[in-house]
Enzyme design. Structure first.
Site, PDB file in Angstrom:
ATOM      1  N   ASP A   7       0.869  -1.186   0.000  1.00  0.00           N
ATOM      2  CA  ASP A   7       0.000   0.000   0.000  1.00  0.00           C
ATOM      3  C   ASP A   7       0.903   1.233   0.000  1.00  0.00           C
ATOM      4  OD1 ASP A   7      -1.982   1.554   2.697  1.00  0.00           O
ATOM      5  OD2 ASP A   7      -1.755   2.090   0.564  1.00  0.00           O
ATOM      6  N   GLY A   9       0.970   5.066   0.019  1.00  0.00           N
ATOM      7  CA  GLY A   9       0.254   6.327   0.189  1.00  0.00           C
ATOM      8  C   GLY A   9       1.187   7.493  -0.115  1.00  0.00           C
ATOM      9  N   THR A  11       2.523   9.437   2.080  1.00  0.00           N
ATOM     10  CA  THR A  11       3.540   9.620   3.122  1.00  0.00           C
ATOM     11  C   THR A  11       4.373   8.350   3.315  1.00  0.00           C
ATOM     12  OG1 THR A  11       2.185  11.214   4.341  1.00  0.00           O
ATOM     13  CG2 THR A  11       3.901  10.070   5.604  1.00  0.00           C
ATOM     14  N   LYS A  14       3.437   0.897   2.986  1.00  0.00           N
ATOM     15  CA  LYS A  14       3.218  -0.187   3.957  1.00  0.00           C
ATOM     16  C   LYS A  14       3.216  -1.492   3.170  1.00  0.00           C
ATOM     17  CE  LYS A  14       0.471   2.770   4.341  1.00  0.00           C
ATOM     18  NZ  LYS A  14       0.485   4.139   3.748  1.00  0.00           N
ATOM     19  N   TYR A  96     -18.624   6.096  -8.168  1.00  0.00           N
ATOM     20  CA  TYR A  96     -17.940   7.346  -8.549  1.00  0.00           C
ATOM     21  C   TYR A  96     -18.351   7.741  -9.975  1.00  0.00           C
ATOM     22  CZ  TYR A  96     -14.332  10.073  -6.044  1.00  0.00           C
ATOM     23  OH  TYR A  96     -13.653  10.996  -5.268  1.00  0.00           O
ATOM     24  N   GLY A 103      -9.340   7.002  -5.882  1.00  0.00           N
ATOM     25  CA  GLY A 103      -8.021   6.566  -5.397  1.00  0.00           C
ATOM     26  C   GLY A 103      -8.015   5.055  -5.207  1.00  0.00           C
ATOM     27  N   ASP A 105      -6.378   3.313  -3.225  1.00  0.00           N
ATOM     28  CA  ASP A 105      -6.389   2.917  -1.801  1.00  0.00           C
ATOM     29  C   ASP A 105      -7.809   2.974  -1.245  1.00  0.00           C
ATOM     30  OD1 ASP A 105      -5.055   6.017  -0.305  1.00  0.00           O
ATOM     31  OD2 ASP A 105      -6.491   5.692  -1.930  1.00  0.00           O
ATOM     32  N   ARG A 106      -8.575   3.951  -1.720  1.00  0.00           N
ATOM     33  CA  ARG A 106      -9.984   4.052  -1.274  1.00  0.00           C
ATOM     34  C   ARG A 106     -10.765   2.837  -1.768  1.00  0.00           C
ATOM     35  NH1 ARG A 106     -12.226   9.802  -3.045  1.00  0.00           N
ATOM     36  NH2 ARG A 106     -13.959   9.257  -1.649  1.00  0.00           N
ATOM     37  N   THR A 133      -2.222  10.842   4.933  1.00  0.00           N
ATOM     38  CA  THR A 133      -1.789  12.177   4.477  1.00  0.00           C
ATOM     39  C   THR A 133      -3.020  13.047   4.280  1.00  0.00           C
ATOM     40  OG1 THR A 133      -0.051  11.028   3.261  1.00  0.00           O
ATOM     41  CG2 THR A 133      -0.423  13.362   2.739  1.00  0.00           C
TER      42      THR A 133
HETATM   43  N1  LIG Z   1       6.006   6.599  12.485  1.00  0.00           N
HETATM   44  C1  LIG Z   1       5.323   7.734  12.234  1.00  0.00           C
HETATM   45  N2  LIG Z   1       5.881   8.924  12.466  1.00  0.00           N
HETATM   46  C2  LIG Z   1       5.179  10.048  12.205  1.00  0.00           C
HETATM   47  N3  LIG Z   1       3.926  10.081  11.744  1.00  0.00           N
HETATM   48  C3  LIG Z   1       3.328   8.918  11.527  1.00  0.00           C
HETATM   49  C4  LIG Z   1       3.993   7.689  11.739  1.00  0.00           C
HETATM   50  N4  LIG Z   1       3.155   6.718  11.398  1.00  0.00           N
HETATM   51  C5  LIG Z   1       2.029   7.302  11.001  1.00  0.00           C
HETATM   52  N5  LIG Z   1       2.114   8.628  11.093  1.00  0.00           N
HETATM   53  C6  LIG Z   1       0.993   9.553  10.829  1.00  0.00           C
HETATM   54  O1  LIG Z   1       0.186   8.950   9.815  1.00  0.00           O
HETATM   55  C7  LIG Z   1       0.249   9.679   8.608  1.00  0.00           C
HETATM   56  C8  LIG Z   1       0.700   8.734   7.530  1.00  0.00           C
HETATM   57  O2  LIG Z   1      -0.182   7.634   7.619  1.00  0.00           O
HETATM   58  P1  LIG Z   1      -0.332   6.693   6.382  1.00  0.00           P
HETATM   59  O3  LIG Z   1      -1.619   5.983   6.556  1.00  0.00           O
HETATM   60  O4  LIG Z   1       0.915   5.926   6.165  1.00  0.00           O
HETATM   61  O5  LIG Z   1      -0.481   7.785   5.225  1.00  0.00           O
HETATM   62  P2  LIG Z   1      -0.494   7.517   3.648  1.00  0.00           P
HETATM   63  O6  LIG Z   1      -1.294   6.281   3.415  1.00  0.00           O
HETATM   64  O7  LIG Z   1      -1.157   8.786   3.163  1.00  0.00           O
HETATM   65  O8  LIG Z   1       0.927   7.414   3.229  1.00  0.00           O
HETATM   66  C9  LIG Z   1       1.241  10.777   8.769  1.00  0.00           C
HETATM   67  O9  LIG Z   1       0.703  11.946   8.170  1.00  0.00           O
HETATM   68  C10 LIG Z   1       1.363  10.905  10.287  1.00  0.00           C
HETATM   69  O10 LIG Z   1       0.328  11.753  10.769  1.00  0.00           O
HETATM   70  C1  LIG Z   2      -7.347  11.001  -1.482  1.00  0.00           C
HETATM   71  C2  LIG Z   2      -5.982  10.378  -1.582  1.00  0.00           C
HETATM   72  C3  LIG Z   2      -4.925  11.413  -1.879  1.00  0.00           C
HETATM   73  C4  LIG Z   2      -5.659   9.706  -0.230  1.00  0.00           C
HETATM   74  O1  LIG Z   2      -4.327   9.290  -0.274  1.00  0.00           O
HETATM   75  P1  LIG Z   2      -3.436   9.071   1.056  1.00  0.00           P
HETATM   76  O2  LIG Z   2      -3.890  10.025   2.088  1.00  0.00           O
HETATM   77  O3  LIG Z   2      -3.707   7.657   1.444  1.00  0.00           O
HETATM   78  O4  LIG Z   2      -2.028   9.276   0.636  1.00  0.00           O
HETATM   79  C5  LIG Z   2      -5.973   9.275  -2.663  1.00  0.00           C
HETATM   80  O5  LIG Z   2      -7.027   8.379  -2.426  1.00  0.00           O
HETATM   81  C6  LIG Z   2      -6.121   9.848  -4.068  1.00  0.00           C
HETATM   82  O6  LIG Z   2      -5.156  10.286  -4.649  1.00  0.00           O
HETATM   83  N1  LIG Z   2      -7.375   9.790  -4.621  1.00  0.00           N
HETATM   84  C7  LIG Z   2      -7.591  10.191  -6.004  1.00  0.00           C
HETATM   85  C8  LIG Z   2      -8.726  11.185  -6.105  1.00  0.00           C
HETATM   86  C9  LIG Z   2     -10.072  10.670  -5.590  1.00  0.00           C
HETATM   87  O7  LIG Z   2     -10.086   9.636  -4.863  1.00  0.00           O
HETATM   88  O8  LIG Z   2     -11.105  11.306  -5.937  1.00  0.00           O
HETATM   89  K   LIG Z   3      -3.584   5.571   2.733  1.00  0.00           K
END
Ligand SMILES: Nc1ncnc2c1ncn2[C@@H]1O[C@H](COP(=O)(O)OP(=O)(O)O)[C@@H](O)[C@H]1O
Ligand SMILES: CC(C)(COP(=O)(O)O)[C@@H](O)C(=O)NCCC(=O)O
Ligand SMILES: [K+]
Length: 255
Positions: A7, A9, A11, A14, A96, A103, A105-106, A133
């Site tokens: 996965d 994302g 940030t 995983k 949608y 997205g 992931d959604r 994020t």
């Molecule tokens: N080890 C960590 N250190 C700092 N922030 C973290 C950590 N793990 C998760 N987070 C928090 O979770 C968010 C990222 O979560 P995640 O679900 O991995 O995001 P994405 O799917 O958007 O990459 C960060 O914005 C932060 O708020």
């Molecule tokens: C909304 C999101 C940025 C969430 O991503 P994440 O926070 O997991 O990094 C992602 O699902 C995305 O890029 N979506 C595309 C636009 C949409 O879902 O309408």
């Molecule tokens: K995510």
């Protein structure tokens, strides 16, 4: 028949290695890396893993990140496969306007959530919340139709945009409290209530639409920060995206 779920994302990346591509499969290993350090996956996290037989991922962080991860995957004889949201899949119908623009992931989280709902008994509507994020709050009706959902800034983006847009908001994080009386608490409480408020509002929309209380399932790295302040029955399921990837893989390549 081990299976690697990824996965990606905006940030963190995983990953999780399962004994087989089946819902409920034994988890063999898992990890997470900030995107800045994903070029070390092959040399570190994945170095001593038994080679997975198959892999499925979802990525919303763009082409360049996807290519960097595919380079890391070259250590194994794998065909990288990435989920593209469909019109319908694994019991979920994609409402949608342009299904493929949702997205990935959604889409995967919706499929994982539907699996959890159906594994517990009669079908119910579900609120699917991803706190990362960005924060997404998605509505599944009782029949598994994705009705639509919200996208709002995650905590980090809210704080950074306030800092960059003002002169006086560079302060440490504070506490969540009903009547914040200092800048740190005001920012932390404001961000938290913006997120929980959006979740509670979508919960009301879905409850009114379906005439029953939805199951609220929450996932994402910052879910644990928000969950204590959410004024509704909910469950934190850290593996929700992986559960969705297992469902999709088991339906695409049934063993
Ligand atoms: N080890 C960590 N250190 C700092 N922030 C973290 C950590 N793990 C998760 N987070 C928090 O979770 C968010 C990222 O979560 P995640 O679900 O991995 O995001 P994405 O799917 O958007 O990459 C960060 O914005 C932060 O708020
Ligand atoms: C909304 C999101 C940025 C969430 O991503 P994440 O926070 O997991 O990094 C992602 O699902 C995305 O890029 N979506 C595309 C636009 C949409 O879902 O309408
Ligand atoms: K995510």
């Amino acid at each position: 028949m081990s299976f690697l779920a990824i996965d990606i994302g905006n940030t963190r990346l995983k990953w999780a290695l399962y004994a087989s591509p089946q819902p409920g499969a034994t988890l063999l290993a898992h990890g997470a890396r900030f995107l800045e350090t994903i070029d070390e996956l092959a040399e570190q996290d994945w170095k001593n893993l038994p080679p997975p037989a198959s892999m499925l991922g979802c990525v919303v962080a763009g082409e360049a990140v996807r290519r960097r991860v595919e380079e890391q995957l070259e250590m194994w004889d794998l065909t990288p496969r990435w989920v593209v949201p469909q019109a319908s899949e694994a019991g979920v119908i994609n409402g949608y306007d342009h299904p493929m623009r949702l997205g990935a992931d959604r889409w995967v989280a919706l499929i994982g959530a539907r699996g959890h709902v159906l594994s517990r008994g009669p079908a119910r509507p579900a609120l699917v919340v991803m706190v990362g994020t960005a924060v997404t709050v998605d509505a599944l009706d009782r029949d598994g139709t994705f009705l639509g959902g919200l996208i709002l800034p995650g905590h980090g983006i809210m704080l950074r945009s306030l800092e960059s847009g003002t002169a006086g908001l560079r302060v440490p994080t504070g506490e969540v409290t009903p009547f914040p009386s200092n800048t740190s608490d005001a920012l932390t409480s404001g961000g938290t209530y913006a997120i929980t408020g959006a979740i509670e509002r979508m919960g009301r929309h879905l409850r009114e639409r379906c005439g029953e209380e939805p199951v609220a399932l929450m996932t994402g790295g910052a879910g644990w920060k928000v969950a204590p302040w959410l004024d509704m029955q909910h469950e934190l399921i850290e593996s929700l995206i992986f559960d969705g990837l297992l469902h999709i893989q088991s339906q695409r390549w049934p063993v």
